[in-house]
Enzyme design. Structure first.
Site, short mmCIF file in Angstrom:
data_model
loop_
_atom_site.label_atom_id
_atom_site.label_comp_id
_atom_site.label_asym_id
_atom_site.label_seq_id
_atom_site.Cartn_x
_atom_site.Cartn_y
_atom_site.Cartn_z
N ARG A 47 0.81 -1.24 0.00
CA ARG A 47 0.00 0.00 0.00
C ARG A 47 0.83 1.28 0.00
O ARG A 47 0.44 2.29 -0.58
CB ARG A 47 -0.92 0.02 1.23
N CYS A 76 -9.89 -1.58 5.67
CA CYS A 76 -11.36 -1.46 5.64
C CYS A 76 -11.86 -0.17 6.27
O CYS A 76 -12.79 0.47 5.76
CB CYS A 76 -11.98 -2.66 6.33
N GLN A 103 -14.12 -1.46 15.74
CA GLN A 103 -13.86 -2.51 14.76
C GLN A 103 -14.14 -3.90 15.32
O GLN A 103 -13.72 -4.25 16.42
CB GLN A 103 -12.41 -2.40 14.26
N SER A 106 -13.99 -9.84 13.44
CA SER A 106 -13.69 -10.44 12.13
C SER A 106 -12.53 -9.74 11.42
O SER A 106 -11.84 -10.36 10.61
CB SER A 106 -14.92 -10.39 11.23
N GLY A 107 -12.29 -8.46 11.74
CA GLY A 107 -11.19 -7.73 11.10
C GLY A 107 -9.84 -8.33 11.43
O GLY A 107 -8.85 -8.07 10.74
N ARG A 193 -10.93 -2.15 19.12
CA ARG A 193 -11.61 -3.41 18.79
C ARG A 193 -12.79 -3.57 19.73
O ARG A 193 -12.63 -3.44 20.95
CB ARG A 193 -10.61 -4.57 18.99
N HIS A 200 -17.80 -2.97 11.14
CA HIS A 200 -16.97 -1.89 11.69
C HIS A 200 -17.79 -0.60 11.69
O HIS A 200 -18.56 -0.35 10.76
CB HIS A 200 -15.75 -1.64 10.81
N1 LIG Z 1 -8.33 -4.38 3.31
C1 LIG Z 1 -9.08 -4.76 4.28
O1 LIG Z 1 -10.03 -4.13 4.59
C2 LIG Z 1 -8.78 -6.04 5.00
C3 LIG Z 1 -9.68 -6.50 5.96
C4 LIG Z 1 -9.42 -7.70 6.60
C5 LIG Z 1 -8.25 -8.39 6.28
N2 LIG Z 1 -7.39 -7.88 5.38
C6 LIG Z 1 -6.17 -8.57 5.03
O2 LIG Z 1 -6.50 -9.74 4.34
C7 LIG Z 1 -5.58 -10.77 4.68
C8 LIG Z 1 -6.34 -11.98 5.19
O3 LIG Z 1 -7.10 -11.61 6.32
P1 LIG Z 1 -8.27 -12.52 6.88
O4 LIG Z 1 -8.95 -11.75 7.93
O5 LIG Z 1 -9.10 -13.07 5.76
O6 LIG Z 1 -7.40 -13.69 7.54
P2 LIG Z 1 -7.78 -15.20 7.86
O7 LIG Z 1 -9.20 -15.31 8.30
O8 LIG Z 1 -6.71 -15.68 8.76
O9 LIG Z 1 -7.68 -15.93 6.46
C9 LIG Z 1 -6.46 -16.07 5.76
C10 LIG Z 1 -6.73 -16.98 4.57
O10 LIG Z 1 -5.53 -17.05 3.79
C11 LIG Z 1 -5.28 -18.40 3.48
N3 LIG Z 1 -3.84 -18.61 3.29
C12 LIG Z 1 -2.85 -18.46 4.18
N4 LIG Z 1 -1.65 -18.73 3.62
C13 LIG Z 1 -1.90 -19.07 2.34
C14 LIG Z 1 -1.08 -19.46 1.25
N5 LIG Z 1 0.25 -19.57 1.38
N6 LIG Z 1 -1.66 -19.71 0.07
C15 LIG Z 1 -3.02 -19.63 -0.08
N7 LIG Z 1 -3.85 -19.25 0.94
C16 LIG Z 1 -3.29 -18.99 2.12
C17 LIG Z 1 -5.82 -19.16 4.69
O11 LIG Z 1 -6.07 -20.48 4.34
P3 LIG Z 1 -6.20 -21.63 5.47
O12 LIG Z 1 -7.42 -21.30 6.27
O13 LIG Z 1 -6.34 -22.87 4.68
O14 LIG Z 1 -4.95 -21.54 6.30
C18 LIG Z 1 -7.10 -18.39 4.98
O15 LIG Z 1 -8.18 -18.84 4.18
C19 LIG Z 1 -4.63 -10.16 5.71
O16 LIG Z 1 -3.48 -9.69 5.06
C20 LIG Z 1 -5.42 -9.01 6.25
O17 LIG Z 1 -4.61 -7.98 6.75
C21 LIG Z 1 -7.65 -6.73 4.73
#
Ligand SMILES: NC(=O)c1ccc[n+]([C@@H]2O[C@H](COP(=O)([O-])OP(=O)(O)OC[C@H]3O[C@@H](n4cnc5c(N)ncnc54)[C@H](OP(=O)(O)O)[C@@H]3O)[C@@H](O)[C@H]2O)c1
Length: 215
Positions: A47, A76, A103, A106-107, A193, A200
């Site tokens: 970013r 977000c 927030q 889930s975040g 949080r 959020h």
């Molecule tokens: N921009 C935004 O608003 C926002 C909001 C929330 C999150 N995010 C970002 O999005 C990302 C994920 O967050 P989340 O909340 O969804 O986390 P999460 O619930 O922990 O989910 C992470 C996902 O990534 C998968 N994963 C991990 N390592 C992987 C790999 N090497 N190859 C393929 N898939 C892989 C995991 O699979 P498994 O379950 O099989 O391990 C899981 O499905 C983070 O970087 C977070 O900071 C951004």
């Protein structure tokens, strides 16, 4: 088809939507770009990279033209705020933004959400709650979110802001002014949080440059 995300898995892929954590994006997105894909990254990995546009489609779509293979989307809490700020910014200019966020669990990802539900069940059953994730997994000390508020999202920076607050400040400047350190717009953030599974909220106080401006 589902297959393991390796560099070669991106051969022949046109568009990549990445959201598996910053480390995964840093490792794999340059490989996907080399293979001709355009990547939209939901993590914070790119970013603040000056060569990567940070885009909210309703706010700064013109930045998309500058992409070199990777397009980042913001945090977000930043997204929902800049969508509301954009028309005010365009018409009146902005001097100052003071934002407080509320927030949801889930975040912090699925594991934090699972822990929050378990803590809630334990509390209501009169058992002791166990916290291993929030405020942030990398910290040594953790606190339950159930029936609680945590005024810390992500790690603390040297200046006393948390990283989540730092992101809101600098992402807002990059999106509205195309300069993450722009000094003519003052932004401060307090991120908390709150014990709800999803959704959020935020409260935003603003000061404009010219209250009498007309469109
Ligand atoms: N921009 C935004 O608003 C926002 C909001 C929330 C999150 N995010 C970002 O999005 C990302 C994920 O967050 P989340 O909340 O969804 O986390 P999460 O619930 O922990 O989910 C992470 C996902 O990534 C998968 N994963 C991990 N390592 C992987 C790999 N090497 N190859 C393929 N898939 C892989 C995991 O699979 P498994 O379950 O099989 O391990 C899981 O499905 C983070 O970087 C977070 O900071 C951004």
């Amino acid at each position: 088809m589902i297959e393991e995300a390796t560099a070669d898995a991106f051969d022949g892929v046109d568009i990549v939507l990445a959201s598996a954590g910053g480390a995964v994006s840093k490792r794999l997105l340059p490989e996907a770009v080399k293979r001709g894909a355009v990547c939209i990254d939901n993590t914070s990995a790119f970013r603040m990279d000056p060569t990567v546009p940070l885009v909210v489609p309703e706010v700064n779509p013109e930045q998309l033209r500058k992409h070199q293979g990777i397009i980042a989307n913001p945090n977000c809490s930043t997204i929902q705020m800049v969508v509301a700020l954009k028309p005010i910014f365009e018409r009146f200019g902005l001097k100052q933004v003071i934002v407080s966020t509320y927030q949801a669990a889930s975040g912090a990802g699925q594991s934090a959400l699972n822990e929050f539900f378990q803590e809630s069940r334990d509390y209501l059953a009169g058992k002791e709650m166990t916290a291993n994730i929030l405020p942030t997994a990398s910290d040594k000390k953790h606190y339950p979110l159930a029936f609680n508020l945590l005024p810390q999202i992500d790690v603390f920076e040297e200046d006393g802001y948390t990283h989540e607050e730092w992101k809101m400040i600098h992402e807002t400047k990059k999106i509205l002014l195309n300069d993450m350190d722009a000094e003519d717009l003052k932004v401060t953030a307090t991120c908390v949080r709150v014990p709800v599974p999803i959704s959020h909220g935020e409260s935003v106080y603003i000061e404009v440059n010219d209250e009498k401006a007309t469109a």
